[in-house]
Design a protein around this motif. Structure first.
Motif, PDB file in Angstrom:
ATOM      1  N   GLY A 123      49.847  38.883  43.063  1.00 26.94           N
ATOM      2  CA  GLY A 123      48.787  39.618  43.744  1.00 26.94           C
ATOM      3  C   GLY A 123      48.548  39.067  45.148  1.00 26.94           C
ATOM      4  N   PRO A 124      47.845  39.799  46.031  1.00 21.17           N
ATOM      5  CA  PRO A 124      47.223  41.099  45.774  1.00 21.17           C
ATOM      6  C   PRO A 124      48.249  42.231  45.734  1.00 21.17           C
ATOM      7  CG  PRO A 124      46.894  40.473  48.076  1.00 21.17           C
ATOM      8  CD  PRO A 124      47.574  39.309  47.401  1.00 21.17           C
ATOM      9  N   TYR A 125      47.857  43.316  45.056  1.00 22.38           N
ATOM     10  CA  TYR A 125      48.770  44.425  44.792  1.00 22.38           C
ATOM     11  C   TYR A 125      48.422  45.660  45.621  1.00 22.38           C
ATOM     12  CZ  TYR A 125      50.128  41.708  40.678  1.00 22.38           C
ATOM     13  OH  TYR A 125      50.588  40.713  39.848  1.00 22.38           O
ATOM     14  N   ASN A 126      49.474  46.399  46.007  1.00 26.36           N
ATOM     15  CA  ASN A 126      49.232  47.731  46.572  1.00 26.36           C
ATOM     16  C   ASN A 126      49.437  48.772  45.470  1.00 26.36           C
ATOM     17  OD1 ASN A 126      51.998  48.294  46.321  1.00 26.36           O
ATOM     18  ND2 ASN A 126      52.448  47.721  48.435  1.00 26.36           N
ATOM     19  N   GLU A 127      49.257  50.034  45.823  1.00 27.31           N
ATOM     20  CA  GLU A 127      49.281  51.110  44.823  1.00 27.31           C
ATOM     21  C   GLU A 127      50.653  51.316  44.191  1.00 27.31           C
ATOM     22  OE1 GLU A 127      45.624  51.978  47.276  1.00 27.31           O
ATOM     23  OE2 GLU A 127      47.640  51.219  47.687  1.00 27.31           O
ATOM     24  N   VAL A 192      35.972  28.502  36.609  1.00 28.60           N
ATOM     25  CA  VAL A 192      37.409  28.343  36.849  1.00 28.60           C
ATOM     26  C   VAL A 192      37.782  28.552  38.313  1.00 28.60           C
ATOM     27  CG1 VAL A 192      38.054  28.989  34.484  1.00 28.60           C
ATOM     28  CG2 VAL A 192      37.940  30.753  36.239  1.00 28.60           C
ATOM     29  N   ASP A 193      38.798  27.809  38.733  1.00 29.49           N
ATOM     30  CA  ASP A 193      39.267  27.909  40.115  1.00 29.49           C
ATOM     31  C   ASP A 193      40.731  28.321  40.197  1.00 29.49           C
ATOM     32  OD1 ASP A 193      40.594  25.700  39.202  1.00 29.49           O
ATOM     33  OD2 ASP A 193      39.916  24.337  40.797  1.00 29.49           O
ATOM     34  N   ASP A 194      41.290  28.803  39.056  1.00 24.00           N
ATOM     35  CA  ASP A 194      42.712  29.164  39.050  1.00 24.00           C
ATOM     36  C   ASP A 194      42.945  30.649  38.736  1.00 24.00           C
ATOM     37  OD1 ASP A 194      41.914  28.975  36.408  1.00 24.00           O
ATOM     38  OD2 ASP A 194      43.747  27.991  35.721  1.00 24.00           O
ATOM     39  N   GLN A 195      41.921  31.460  38.931  1.00 27.23           N
ATOM     40  CA  GLN A 195      42.077  32.913  38.838  1.00 27.23           C
ATOM     41  C   GLN A 195      41.516  33.522  40.112  1.00 27.23           C
ATOM     42  OE1 GLN A 195      40.218  34.377  35.230  1.00 27.23           O
ATOM     43  NE2 GLN A 195      41.403  33.022  33.913  1.00 27.23           N
ATOM     44  N   TRP A 196      42.274  34.449  40.714  1.00 22.38           N
ATOM     45  CA  TRP A 196      41.866  35.059  41.975  1.00 22.38           C
ATOM     46  C   TRP A 196      41.640  36.558  41.787  1.00 22.38           C
ATOM     47  CZ3 TRP A 196      45.036  30.923  41.614  1.00 22.38           C
ATOM     48  CH2 TRP A 196      44.801  29.846  42.477  1.00 22.38           C
ATOM     49  N   ARG A 197      40.563  37.046  42.363  1.00 20.11           N
ATOM     50  CA  ARG A 197      40.210  38.466  42.275  1.00 20.11           C
ATOM     51  C   ARG A 197      39.631  38.929  43.625  1.00 20.11           C
ATOM     52  NH1 ARG A 197      42.712  37.482  38.262  1.00 20.11           N
ATOM     53  NH2 ARG A 197      41.998  37.551  36.097  1.00 20.11           N
ATOM     54  N   SER A 224      38.318  48.290  45.746  1.00 17.29           N
ATOM     55  CA  SER A 224      37.734  47.012  45.323  1.00 17.29           C
ATOM     56  C   SER A 224      37.031  46.379  46.514  1.00 17.29           C
ATOM     57  CB  SER A 224      38.829  46.074  44.795  1.00 17.29           C
ATOM     58  OG  SER A 224      39.570  45.499  45.858  1.00 17.29           O
ATOM     59  N   GLY A 225      36.556  45.138  46.315  1.00 18.79           N
ATOM     60  CA  GLY A 225      36.073  44.362  47.435  1.00 18.79           C
ATOM     61  C   GLY A 225      37.241  43.904  48.296  1.00 18.79           C
ATOM     62  N   LYS A 226      36.926  43.276  49.428  1.00 22.55           N
ATOM     63  CA  LYS A 226      37.996  42.901  50.356  1.00 22.55           C
ATOM     64  C   LYS A 226      38.262  41.397  50.396  1.00 22.55           C
ATOM     65  CE  LYS A 226      34.639  43.333  54.162  1.00 22.55           C
ATOM     66  NZ  LYS A 226      34.298  44.137  55.350  1.00 22.55           N
ATOM     67  N   LYS A 266      46.362  35.965  39.240  1.00 23.86           N
ATOM     68  CA  LYS A 266      45.983  36.410  40.595  1.00 23.86           C
ATOM     69  C   LYS A 266      46.240  37.903  40.740  1.00 23.86           C
ATOM     70  CE  LYS A 266      46.609  35.465  45.525  1.00 23.86           C
ATOM     71  NZ  LYS A 266      47.303  34.654  46.541  1.00 23.86           N
ATOM     72  N   THR A 267      45.157  38.666  40.781  1.00 25.73           N
ATOM     73  CA  THR A 267      45.316  40.110  41.023  1.00 25.73           C
ATOM     74  C   THR A 267      44.796  40.416  42.427  1.00 25.73           C
ATOM     75  OG1 THR A 267      43.198  40.677  39.982  1.00 25.73           O
ATOM     76  CG2 THR A 267      45.159  40.638  38.564  1.00 25.73           C
ATOM     77  N   GLY A 268      43.717  41.178  42.526  1.00 22.28           N
ATOM     78  CA  GLY A 268      43.227  41.562  43.851  1.00 22.28           C
ATOM     79  C   GLY A 268      44.058  42.685  44.428  1.00 22.28           C
ATOM     80  N   PHE A 269      43.462  43.411  45.374  1.00 22.79           N
ATOM     81  CA  PHE A 269      44.115  44.609  45.890  1.00 22.79           C
ATOM     82  C   PHE A 269      44.253  44.626  47.404  1.00 22.79           C
ATOM     83  CE2 PHE A 269      42.682  47.263  42.008  1.00 22.79           C
ATOM     84  CZ  PHE A 269      43.871  46.996  41.356  1.00 22.79           C
ATOM     85  N   VAL A 270      45.325  45.248  47.840  1.00 21.66           N
ATOM     86  CA  VAL A 270      45.505  45.647  49.241  1.00 21.66           C
ATOM     87  C   VAL A 270      44.807  46.996  49.382  1.00 21.66           C
ATOM     88  CG1 VAL A 270      47.170  46.281  51.012  1.00 21.66           C
ATOM     89  CG2 VAL A 270      47.715  44.438  49.376  1.00 21.66           C
TER      90      VAL A 270
END
Length: 300
Positions: A123-127, A192-197, A224-226, A266-270
């Motif tokens: 991550g972060p992922y696009n569509e 936790v400090d080892d997961q990203w969103r 999502s948030g930025k 680690k996910t999160g979005f572009v």
């Protein structure tokens, strides 16, 4: 435009009801299981269990909405892992019912999905990123996406991440409220400090869904948030905002917690597509905390 909303009693559902009734002239039919939790006479409420095909058919055939926004789902990740049958019913079969009813009534279906369709390795992922869920919740949401993509209807899939906010008549907490209440009581918390969103304010997600409906924007959209943050980062920012003692926040990692379902690291979005095609503009996490702080004051 006539909008039928499912899951109107949930956090996102409530924010959409408020947004649509207060800021637009759209005709809203809000649906959820059981009684209506929201006050207001500017929308119609109908009880709907989306796992009941007959109810889905009857209400959508009666209302004939232009747009269906489906926010109803089983979202407790561990519950989905432990109760796969009900997870399938709510997250997969009900979507099939909505698709069939949309096809018959020529509705545009806007469906909520999740970052948990990804394994979290890059991550972060696009569509266009390749899905590879590591939990049954993620599998169920991916199955629903595939049902929608294989259909003949007009559709949009809204993927989101770690939604937070305050709703009426709900005990549901979120990381900001949990950290605030814990530190106010001088309770030590392990975060936790080892997961990203990229955590998402519920009001922003509601705006993204409405933009898609109004623009008739088809396809997959990341909403999502930025800010890419760990839960530990979120806890520190919350403590800083409310001027609370950070020494009660203990930094740890996911291996210290026993959870039924695996979480993607680690996910999160572009967000480029949503920003450029929809004009989507989410708040920062600090701005989100400030919005929640104002809402907490209003309730006191």
């Amino acid at each position: 435009m006539k909008i039928l909303l499912t899951g109107s009693n949930g956090l996102l559902g409530q924010k959409l009801v408020k947004l649509i009734t207060e800021e637009t002239n759209h005709d809203l039919v809000a649906t959820s299981r059981g009684d209506n939790r929201l006050q207001g006479s500017s929308f119609k409420y109908m009880s709907l269990d989306i796992t009941n095909k007959q109810e889905v058919d009857a209400i959508i055939d009666q209302v004939k909405p232009d747009v269906i926004i489906n926010t109803a789902a089983m979202t407790n990740v561990d519950q989905c892992e432990a109760d796969k049958e009900n997870c399938d019913l709510l997250n997969v079969e009900s979507v099939r019912y909505l698709v069939e009813a949309s096809e018959r009534n020529n509705c545009f279906l806007v469906h909520l999905s999740t970052d948990f369709i990804f394994d979290g390795e890059d991550g972060p992922y696009n569509e266009d990123a390749e899905a590879n869920p590591v939990s049954y919740y993620g599998e169920s949401k991916l199955k629903a996406e595939e049902i929608i993509k294989d259909s003949n209807i007009d559709w949009a899939i809204v993927r989101t991440v770690l939604v937070y906010g305050i709703a009426e008549d709900m005990s549901r907490s979120n990381i900001i409220l949990w950290v605030k209440k814990s530190l106010e009581k001088n309770v030590q918390i392990n975060v936790v400090d080892d997961q990203w969103r990229t955590p998402t304010l519920a009001e922003d997600l509601a705006k993204g869904c409405l933009l898609i409906a109004e623009k008739n924007a088809k396809g997959v959209f990341n909403i999502s948030g930025k800010d890419m943050l760990t839960p530990y980062d979120m806890a520190i920012k919350t403590a800083d905002f409310f001027k609370l003692d950070k020494s009660y926040i203990q930094q740890t990692d996911g291996s210290k917690f026993t959870q039924v379902a695996k979480r993607p690291p680690k996910t999160g979005f572009v967000l480029d597509k949503a920003i450029n095609e929809l004009g989507y503009n989410p708040v920062s996490f600090e701005e989100g905390i400030a919005i929640l702080a104002d809402q907490i004051k209003e309730k006191e």
